[in-house]
Structure formats: C-alpha cells, structure tokens
Design a protein around this motif. Sequence first.
Motif, mmCIF file in Angstrom:
data_model
loop_
_atom_site.group_PDB
_atom_site.id
_atom_site.type_symbol
_atom_site.label_atom_id
_atom_site.label_comp_id
_atom_site.label_asym_id
_atom_site.label_seq_id
_atom_site.Cartn_x
_atom_site.Cartn_y
_atom_site.Cartn_z
ATOM 1 N N HIS A 108 11.295 -27.564 10.276
ATOM 2 C CA HIS A 108 10.601 -28.682 10.906
ATOM 3 C C HIS A 108 10.221 -29.693 9.832
ATOM 4 N N VAL A 109 10.225 -30.953 10.214
ATOM 5 C CA VAL A 109 9.747 -31.982 9.292
ATOM 6 C C VAL A 109 8.569 -32.677 9.947
ATOM 7 N N ILE A 110 7.492 -32.847 9.179
ATOM 8 C CA ILE A 110 6.358 -33.600 9.703
ATOM 9 C C ILE A 110 6.214 -34.865 8.863
ATOM 10 N N MET A 111 6.269 -36.004 9.541
ATOM 11 C CA MET A 111 6.111 -37.278 8.857
ATOM 12 C C MET A 111 4.895 -37.984 9.441
ATOM 13 N N GLY A 112 4.553 -39.090 8.856
ATOM 14 C CA GLY A 112 3.413 -39.839 9.402
ATOM 15 C C GLY A 112 2.756 -40.639 8.303
ATOM 16 N N VAL B 6 6.276 -36.695 14.295
ATOM 17 C CA VAL B 6 5.509 -37.783 13.702
ATOM 18 C C VAL B 6 4.041 -37.582 14.048
ATOM 19 N N MET B 7 3.222 -37.566 12.996
ATOM 20 C CA MET B 7 1.784 -37.414 13.220
ATOM 21 C C MET B 7 1.100 -38.751 13.026
ATOM 22 N N TYR B 8 0.104 -38.988 13.877
ATOM 23 C CA TYR B 8 -0.711 -40.182 13.714
ATOM 24 C C TYR B 8 -2.111 -39.885 14.246
ATOM 25 N N ASP B 9 -3.101 -40.191 13.474
ATOM 26 C CA ASP B 9 -4.499 -40.029 13.887
ATOM 27 C C ASP B 9 -4.783 -38.614 14.426
ATOM 28 N N GLY B 10 -4.325 -37.604 13.705
ATOM 29 C CA GLY B 10 -4.672 -36.231 14.056
ATOM 30 C C GLY B 10 -3.870 -35.635 15.202
ATOM 31 N N LYS B 11 -2.816 -36.356 15.633
ATOM 32 C CA LYS B 11 -2.009 -35.833 16.751
ATOM 33 C C LYS B 11 -0.526 -35.957 16.438
ATOM 34 N N ILE C 91 -10.433 -34.537 11.824
ATOM 35 C CA ILE C 91 -9.157 -34.973 11.252
ATOM 36 C C ILE C 91 -8.002 -34.615 12.197
ATOM 37 N N LEU C 92 -8.019 -33.377 12.672
ATOM 38 C CA LEU C 92 -6.990 -32.958 13.625
ATOM 39 C C LEU C 92 -7.586 -33.006 15.031
ATOM 40 N N LYS C 93 -6.828 -33.614 15.944
ATOM 41 C CA LYS C 93 -7.384 -33.826 17.292
ATOM 42 C C LYS C 93 -6.456 -33.238 18.346
ATOM 43 N N GLY C 94 -6.243 -31.944 18.285
ATOM 44 C CA GLY C 94 -5.418 -31.300 19.313
ATOM 45 C C GLY C 94 -3.945 -31.276 18.935
ATOM 46 N N GLY D 43 -3.095 -40.349 5.773
ATOM 47 C CA GLY D 43 -4.343 -40.156 6.508
ATOM 48 C C GLY D 43 -4.136 -39.718 7.943
ATOM 49 N N SER D 44 -2.902 -39.377 8.315
ATOM 50 C CA SER D 44 -2.683 -38.995 9.715
ATOM 51 C C SER D 44 -3.020 -37.521 9.968
ATOM 52 N N GLY D 45 -3.240 -36.740 8.890
ATOM 53 C CA GLY D 45 -3.648 -35.346 9.074
ATOM 54 C C GLY D 45 -2.576 -34.323 8.721
ATOM 55 N N LYS D 46 -1.481 -34.776 8.101
ATOM 56 C CA LYS D 46 -0.375 -33.851 7.778
ATOM 57 C C LYS D 46 -0.807 -32.761 6.807
ATOM 58 N N SER D 47 -1.445 -33.188 5.707
ATOM 59 C CA SER D 47 -1.889 -32.197 4.708
ATOM 60 C C SER D 47 -2.952 -31.281 5.279
#
Lengths: 254, 477
Positions: free
Chosen positions: A30-34, A222-227, A16-19, A37-41
């Motif tokens: 900090h704010v994490i958006m995405g 911004v997170m997408y696909d585990g990054k 799920i998380l890729k580095g 299914g991008s891996g934020k949770s």
Amino acid sequence: MLTIKDISASVDGKEILKGINLTIKAGEVHVIMGPNGSGKSTLSKVVAGHPDYQITNGEIVYDINFKKKNLLDMEPDVRAKEGIFMGFQYPVEIPSVSNEEFLRAAFNEICKYQGVEDMDPLDFQDFLKEKMDFLGMGEKFINRELNVGFSGGEKKRNEILQMAVLSPKISFLDETDSGLDVDALRVVGEGINKLKRRDNAIILITHYHRLLDYVKPDFVHVMYDGKIVKTGEESLAYDIEKNGYDSIIKESQN
Amino acid sequence: MVGNEQFLSKDYKYGFTTNIEVDELPKGLNEDIIKAISKKKGEPEFMLNFRLSVFEKWKTMAEPHWADFDYNPIDYQNLKYYSAPKKKDGPKSMDEVDPELLDTFEKLGVPIHERARLAGVAIDAVFDSVSVATTHQELLSKHGVIFCPISEAVKKHPELVQKYLGTVVPPTDNFFASLNSAVFSDGSFVYIPKNVRCPMDLSTYFRINASETGQFERTLIIADEGSYVSYIEGCTAPMRDENQLHAAVVELIALKDAEIKYSTVQNWYAGDKNGVGGIYNFVTKRGKCAGSGAKISWTQVEAGSALTWKYPSVILQGDNSIGEFYSVALTNNYMKADTGTKMIHIGKNTRSRIISKGISAEYSTNTYRGLVRIAPSAENARNYSQCDSLLVGDKCSANTFPYLEVKNSSATLEHEATTSKISTDQIFYLNSRGLSTESAISLLINGFCKEVFKELPLEFSVEAVRLLEMRLEGSIG
C-alpha cells in the motif's frame, strides 16, 4: 492481516487522526500519500504504539496465524515481537550502542518471544552478512554506534537492514525514500522490493512516485486532514505528482 | 509508562533488618567512648594513643561543605559509635557464627557458610562495627596471604599495622578521615607477600544493621614487591527513615612492581523516593604506588547512598607507576553524589587514566570532581581523563569539575567530556524493534558504562548491570 477500524487519535489534546479505515492483506503493498500534516506519520506511529498518541476511538485488529489480536492492547515492544515494524522518517541516534550489538539484542529478544532459539554472536555475524549481501549493502556502518553520525542515506539503509533482519509481517515505512540521492534510493527501493513476500505486507508513506519505480503498489491512498479521502491504483500516484492534491481534496469536500 | 510502580517497589531488596542481640556503647563521642572501643577490641597501647591523638585534633576540625550538595546537619553526639552482635569468645569456625548472621548474609547473597569454599572468593563479612566471619583462611595462609579483620591484625601483626596505618591517608587528612581514625571499629586487613599472586579474589561485605549507629570501617591493603591482589567490596543497609553516617577510610600500598585492583559495588540504602532516609557516605580512599612500576586500579559502581562524597585517589610516587580510576555513579530520586578521583603524579613516567560515567535521574545531582596534579619531579607524566554524563529525564543535573595542576611542562594530558540524555524517543525506537523497556535500558546503560564494566570481575559486572537497571527502571518514560 491488519484491519484499522475507524481510528481517531490525538496528541496533547489535538486530534490528528479522524476516523481512519484501512484493510491490509498479506502480500499487498500500500502507498499512503498526502500533503504535510495530513496525519500519515501519525498513523504509522499509532500502529507502532508511540506513547505520545492517545487513541480516542476505533480499533486495530491484527490477524496472525489464524488468531485475531487487538493491537492497541499491546506494548510497543510486543507489537514488534508480533511482527509489526515501523521504518522511521528520522531514525533515532543511540550513542554507545553498536549497530550490530543492537540488532543482535533485538533479533534475539524476538526469537525468545517466538519460542525460537537465539543466535550466538558469531552465527549472528554470518546471518547479518548474508542479509547485507542480499540487500547489496556494504557493511561500513555495522560496527558504528547506532545511527550516530550516519548520513541521511545510511540511516535509511539501516532501517531497511533492520527490516531484513527482524523479518516483520507488516512494515510501515515512513518516508524511507526522502532525502536520498539516486544511488541510495535504488538500494533502498530494491531492498524493499526484495523483502516483499507473499506472507507479509508493506505500507509506504511517501511524497514521490519515484520509489514506485522499484516497488509496485497494489493500492494508493490519499490522506488529508486525518482521513483517507481517496483510494486508487498505482496511476493515482502519478496523477498526484503531476496535478497535486488540490483537486482530490476539493472532490472530497463536496 | 506501564509497570513503573512494580519496578519501584522492588527497588531495594536489601532493606530488611536483622533482629539480633547486640553489645553496644551508648550514644555520644568523647575520650571514654574511644577508650571503651579500644578496650573492647583488646588493642595494644599504640592503637589507643593513635586514636586519642587524632581525636584531639578532630575536635578542632570543621566538617567540609565544598561538595555540590546540602544536607541535614549531623549531630555527632547523637550517634552510637559501636554496635556489635553479641558473642562469647569470637567464633573459631563458621559453625560457631550466629545462625541469624549466616542467614542475613545468605539473604544478601554473600555466602559465608562452610560450603562457600566452592565460591572461589574469600570473604570478610563486616556487620555494623565488627567483622563476623572471614572465609578461606587456610588456603590463603598457605600462600602467606594475610586476610583478616583489621582488629585482629592490630593484635597479631602490629608491626605491619604500625608501619603502614595512616601513611597514605594521614590521620588529620580531612574531617571524616580523622573521625574514622579515632573511632574505627573494624574492616579488613590484607597483606600479600613478595612475588605472590593472591590465589583468589578477596572480598569484604559491609552491612549496616543497627539504627542510630555510624559505621566507621577501616581497610588497609599492602601489596609487597611484585605481588598482585584483586579486592572486591560490597555494601548494603536496611531501609530506615533517619540518615545514617558511614565514614570509611581505605588505604592501599603497592610496593615495587606490585598491583592492587580494588573494585566496589556500593549499594547502601539511598532513601525513599521522596528523599527520606538513606546513608550519608563520606569516604576517604587513597592508594600509594610507593615503588617503581607499581599499579593501583580503582573500579567503582556507586548506586546507593543518599549522599556520596568519595574520591578514590592514587599517589604515583614510584617511577613508571600507574593509577587508574573507573567509575559509574548512578543517582536517582533525591540522591546526591559528588565523586571523582585525584591522581597525584610525583615519579617519572607515571601514567594515570580516569574514566568516569555519571548517570542521573529524577531530582538527583551527580557531580564528577577530579584533580590531576603533575608535580615538578614528574617528568613525562601522562594522564587521560574521560568524563561522560547521562541524564534521564529533565529534572536532574550533572556537573563535571576537572581540576588540573601541571608543574612540569613535559606532561601530556588529555581530557574529554560528554553529556547525553536517554530520551523517550530512544526508548520508543528500541521498543519498536522488539526490545522491552527493560532490555532497552539495559542496552543503553551497558553501552554507556562498558569501559567501566569490563574492568569489574565478571560475576560483579553482571551484578552491577542488574543493580543499575533496578535503580533506573521507574525513571524513564
């Protein structure tokens, strides 16, 4: 304060998380958006130590009181005792345990760990009342079973109350603003803002900029696909709300 | 989850055996054995006749198998029915009790030394087939309270024993009660005189030590008019690979306006994690509110035994009498429990209350089985029943069988039942707030059982929580 270095994590063999790399300093928001299914949770659960996730690479260094500690070596409860907090997207219902009883047990266990004297039930009631007043919250749900039969708004407000009581150093708030009406959003948003201090850090995971009307972020990721594919300032959140993620994702893939 | 092995290994700290010279009867069950038991006890003739006539009937009875479990057949001829630590004339004071026995009870946390007088609880310690010590005799006798081994009561107070023994649990009530009536060797006897409030809690501690031996204790408690007594019972046994039989009978009689509060923490050896060994616990407990305004309250924490078959009941004969049953039954590994109560309403305005909490983990089975019967004579009877089950993991099972028989339309009955589950998400949620897994379980169990725990004497409720935590630690996550 918290340095996430090249973290990869999987659940049931699925990565799920890729580095992930992220550095959080005291006093920052900090704010994490995405997209979904991008891996934020997952990221917040990995920091809190959820047992379902296997860490396949990387490390998380927690820098507290001039000591560096390896967060991944700690059990989830020890992380909490050291000052890590996670606000749940879906707070868990615990029947038969009253909210107040639970809060006191958690508070006293943390006191014990930190070598501070614990509080007796009456003092704790006063302390709790003070926190609720500070947050502008009623005390309706305090004697009810923990999260049982709570409305969505009550559950999220309760998460913020827990944060206020336990006074963590690093708080990951996972979609604490979702499913709230305007009034609940205000209570939660103002609550978070009041709990922001120079010696703590808050990480908001959200889909909307509306929470940012109350809490001003220093960074938006911004997170997408585990990054993490893009990092910017507050304006990035407004861009996304207006234009969506597509252009950012395309940009990152080139 | 980390730390499971460590928790499992401290699972049962009472599993040791005591090496002591014993006086025992050979294996097998026949008239000669029964005569020999009676002779060893120096019993009057009425007692021997009682035993022999029950034994005749027992031979024609069949073992009941309606409970929700199967088990290896019990070979009644391959058991010893009497085993006692060797002694000369019976100890006159604590100083004469075998130090090995004092040590044993000390290790079990049951103080029967002289200095135990400070403890504020009078204790009768039963080791295998006999009572080895009863404390605080002097103070109790000042109040006219009789608290002694039942074998002694048979000799010293035959009129009371003859008047009440077998009046609540008839000798042929059921297979196991009959077996007990034929071969019981010891247990406690309590008599509280009219209008006396027993000055301290009375407690009996049962210890099984010998192998291949059944324990058949018998307890008889009589609370005369207007009296009150709180009685506590505890039990442990060594870890052995074979199953051992424990078939007790407890009879309570509360006369007009008397109250008996009977609390049990049952922690017999439950077998290992593969289900090998452990006690078969077939127990008949029943109380009778014989007079008006009488009250009998059963509180039990059932945390041990490979098999539990036990239904502490109350016959509400006197008008306005009250029966209560508060139970926590925990099963883990391959344990099986079928437990509950019967509330038999006969008198007018009788009330009963049933609070049952079943906790099952691993591969265990936990069944609540209860009966509320309202007889035609029981005008305005009331019953409230609440049966909650808590599942730990997804391999265990919980059942609830509430039977109702209502023969009087003025009765009011309420029944509530719930089933819930301790999930890893709950544990993680509590962990993430700083509670260790141990504290989290403690909080959950305490919450789930609080209505029952608050009925226990204080020092016992602390013990009960610790016991349940220990039994559960390895099973979550």
